[in-house]
Design an enzyme around this catalytic site. Structure first.
Site, PDB file in Angstrom:
ATOM      1  N   GLU A   1      -3.381 -16.848 -20.933  1.00 25.72           N
ATOM      2  CA  GLU A   1      -2.056 -17.288 -21.362  1.00 25.72           C
ATOM      3  C   GLU A   1      -1.010 -16.199 -21.155  1.00 25.72           C
ATOM      4  OE1 GLU A   1       0.259 -19.147 -25.251  1.00 25.72           O
ATOM      5  OE2 GLU A   1      -1.297 -17.629 -25.546  1.00 25.72           O
TER       6      GLU A   1
ATOM      7  N   SER B   1       3.756 -25.624 -29.204  1.00 28.33           N
ATOM      8  CA  SER B   1       2.637 -25.058 -28.450  1.00 28.33           C
ATOM      9  C   SER B   1       1.284 -25.533 -28.969  1.00 28.33           C
ATOM     10  CB  SER B   1       2.693 -23.528 -28.495  1.00 28.33           C
ATOM     11  OG  SER B   1       3.809 -23.050 -27.791  1.00 28.33           O
TER      12      SER B   1
ATOM     13  N   HIS C   1      12.734 -18.437 -26.324  1.00 26.58           N
ATOM     14  CA  HIS C   1      13.255 -18.677 -27.677  1.00 26.58           C
ATOM     15  C   HIS C   1      14.425 -17.732 -27.981  1.00 26.58           C
ATOM     16  CE1 HIS C   1      10.562 -21.652 -29.398  1.00 26.58           C
ATOM     17  NE2 HIS C   1       9.504 -21.006 -28.913  1.00 26.58           N
TER      18      HIS C   1
ATOM     19  N   THR D   1      -1.949 -21.295 -28.917  1.00 25.74           N
ATOM     20  CA  THR D   1      -2.629 -21.681 -27.671  1.00 25.74           C
ATOM     21  C   THR D   1      -4.095 -21.268 -27.645  1.00 25.74           C
ATOM     22  OG1 THR D   1      -0.527 -21.642 -26.481  1.00 25.74           O
ATOM     23  CG2 THR D   1      -2.530 -21.572 -25.157  1.00 25.74           C
TER      24      THR D   1
ATOM     25  N   HIS E   1      12.152 -25.576 -27.888  1.00 26.07           N
ATOM     26  CA  HIS E   1      11.484 -26.131 -26.707  1.00 26.07           C
ATOM     27  C   HIS E   1      12.293 -27.297 -26.148  1.00 26.07           C
ATOM     28  CE1 HIS E   1       7.324 -24.678 -28.385  1.00 26.07           C
ATOM     29  NE2 HIS E   1       8.155 -23.690 -28.108  1.00 26.07           N
TER      30      HIS E   1
ATOM     31  N   ASP F   1       3.066 -20.056 -21.138  1.00 27.16           N
ATOM     32  CA  ASP F   1       3.650 -20.668 -22.322  1.00 27.16           C
ATOM     33  C   ASP F   1       5.168 -20.701 -22.172  1.00 27.16           C
ATOM     34  OD1 ASP F   1       4.549 -21.253 -24.995  1.00 27.16           O
ATOM     35  OD2 ASP F   1       2.580 -20.638 -25.709  1.00 27.16           O
TER      36      ASP F   1
ATOM     37  N   ASP G   1       2.621 -25.302 -21.194  1.00 23.80           N
ATOM     38  CA  ASP G   1       2.487 -26.226 -22.315  1.00 23.80           C
ATOM     39  C   ASP G   1       3.792 -26.979 -22.576  1.00 23.80           C
ATOM     40  OD1 ASP G   1       3.729 -23.872 -23.043  1.00 23.80           O
ATOM     41  OD2 ASP G   1       2.567 -23.565 -24.876  1.00 23.80           O
ATOM     42  N   HIS G   2       4.902 -26.383 -22.150  1.00 20.96           N
ATOM     43  CA  HIS G   2       6.239 -26.969 -22.303  1.00 20.96           C
ATOM     44  C   HIS G   2       7.204 -25.990 -21.664  1.00 20.96           C
ATOM     45  CE1 HIS G   2       6.820 -23.852 -25.303  1.00 20.96           C
ATOM     46  NE2 HIS G   2       5.685 -24.272 -25.881  1.00 20.96           N
TER      47      HIS G   2
END
Length: 454
Positions: free
Chosen positions: A270, A95, A279, A148, A419, A47, A317-318
């Site tokens: 994950e 996410s 973040h 997720t 993100h 993630d 996911d990003h």
């Protein structure tokens, strides 16, 4: 039985060739039959793990100036890259939308869990697997009802519906049958609430519920729900890495089920807090989360070597934070200084709030391990925490003072606390891995995985 003593040499050769051809045909048929057996699927999602996080991990594991880079389990697996945008005009996904795309092959809006832009539920890969008799599981280092893992099992209009998602995960599909065989991570508080305590009910219905990590090695029965923290697990830099051990347990339990019924399994793993560290613009935290994820990948690769009919797919996911290795115009990134930091910003800022200001320097010095100037120490000590701030919001002011100092000393750059829309890596190995080669969209990954489940 054909007797060779009555045959001429030519006929002997012909007869032997005929027999060998038959054996070869039988072997080919057996091989084709084996190849038609769907592979186990292990889908690993870092993630927030853009390409830059893999670079940071590789450099951090290497000795500066040695002239060579330390090997990582990612090195030989890269097949391509994927776009991540949601079903809107922002280009930047969250996410939930991205996990929905990876789990269902369908784009949706930010915040959506397993539904399309019109809020219609879309079949996810775990539901498809269940419908085909497969075994299913998921592992997360945050709460198991987070965006997720939730997108791989449930359908909700908002990722923030944590209690409703927990209820969906806990509700049996039929007596004694749930959406998963193995579900491990955090989130205890969502399953044991004042209005609903699922845990004794789940145990009465036949589910194994564990809440301590030392129970992993002794757990032998499924379905199993492991909830090891009220919400997220501690960051890897602050505690023992946990993802690899949870992955080992999940593979052991799913393999035992497979040996009983000869059915494949689908497992989602994950590395959740790579994103959380991004973040927070916390580079040391991020590198340790990458190490945790890499150790879990080592476990998965060792499993695939012993069980070749297993497909491993790894992606993100990003990406998060707009991480750059190099900052302030200096052509350098000081990985050794990054690795000298011994605690996450989450822990440091929380504990600083419990100390008087005159003890902050004494507390931070051995944890940052950086040669701060007097001006930098003064800047930290002079931080104003808003009186109206509550909970983790009180930590933000302190973090906003420390992040630029760490960035300056390590030459780590960040462009956002959110993100980004950059492409992410796609890696794979095993039967069916060619489907993930090249430049693709995240929905293509989901579609390819769904196609393999039959």
């Amino acid at each position: 039985m054909l007797s060779l003593k009555f045959l001429t040499p030519f006929r002997i050769i012909f007869a032997i060739s005929f027999i060998l051809a038959g054996c070869t045909q039988s072997a080919d048929q057996a091989g084709q039959q084996q190849n038609t057996t769907p592979p186990n699927i292990i889908f690993m999602i870092g993630d927030g793990m853009g390409f830059e996080y893999i670079s940071a991990y590789r450099y951090a594991m290497s000795e500066p100036g040695a002239g060579t880079l330390a090997p990582t389990p990612f090195d030989d697996l890269l097949l391509g890259a994927a776009t991540t945008y949601p079903d809107d005009d922002t280009w930047v996904t969250d996410s939930a939308a991205s996990a929905t795309a990876l789990a269902t092959g369908v784009k949706s809006y930010n915040g959506a869990i397993g539904i399309d832009a019109n809020k219609h539920p879309q079949q996810n890969m775990m539901e498809r697997a269940r419908s085909q008799g497969w075994y299913t599981g998921a592992i997360s280092t945050v709460h198991v009802n987070h965006a997720t893992p939730a997108s791989f099992f449930t359908h909700h209009p908002s990722r923030k519906m944590y209690e409703a998602i927990a209820d969906s995960l806990a509700t049996p599909l039929q007596p004694g049958v749930w959406r998963f065989d193995v579900l491990l991570g955090g989130g205890y508080r969502y399953f044991s609430r004042d209005d609903k305590n699922w845990l004794p009910e789940l145990q009465q219905q036949g589910m194994t519920v564990i809440t301590e990590f030392d129970q992993l090695t002794t757990t032998t029965t499924t379905p199993v729900l492991g909830l090891f923290a009220a919400e997220a697990l501690p960051a890897a830099i602050d505690d023992q890495p946990r993802l690899a051990s949870m992955t080992q347990t999940a593979l052991r339990l799913l393999t035992a089920k497979q040996q009983q019924q000869q059915q494949p399994f689908a497992l989602m793993v994950e590395g959740s807090q790579i994103d959380w560290c991004g973040h927070a613009n916390d580079i040391a935290c991020a590198v340790h989360e990458m190490k945790d994820f890499a150790q879990a990948l080592d476990v998965v690769l060792a499993y695939q070597k012993e069980h070749p009919n297993t497909l491993i797919v790894i992606t993100a996911d990003h990406s998060t934070g707009g991480l750059t290795l190099g900052q302030g115009g200096e052509y350098a990134w000081y990985s050794q200084k990054v690795m000298g930091i011994t605690a996450s910003l989450e822990v440091m800022t929380r504990e600083l709030l419990e100390l008087p200001r005159n003890q902050w320097r004494e507390y931070l010095q051995p944890r940052l391990n950086l040669e701060l100037t007097e001006e930098e120490w003064h800047r930290i000590a002079a931080v104003e925490v808003p009186a109206e701030a509550k909970g983790r919001d009180r930590q933000k002011a302190i973090r906003s003072a420390i992040v630029p100092i760490i960035s300056s000393h390590t030459r780590t750059g960040w462009t956002t606390s959110g993100h980004t829309a950059v492409d992410v890596p796609v890696m794979a190995i095993g039967p069916g891995s060619e489907a993930f080669r090249g430049y693709q969209d995240n929905t293509d990954i989901g579609k390819a995985l769904l196609k393999l489940i039959r």
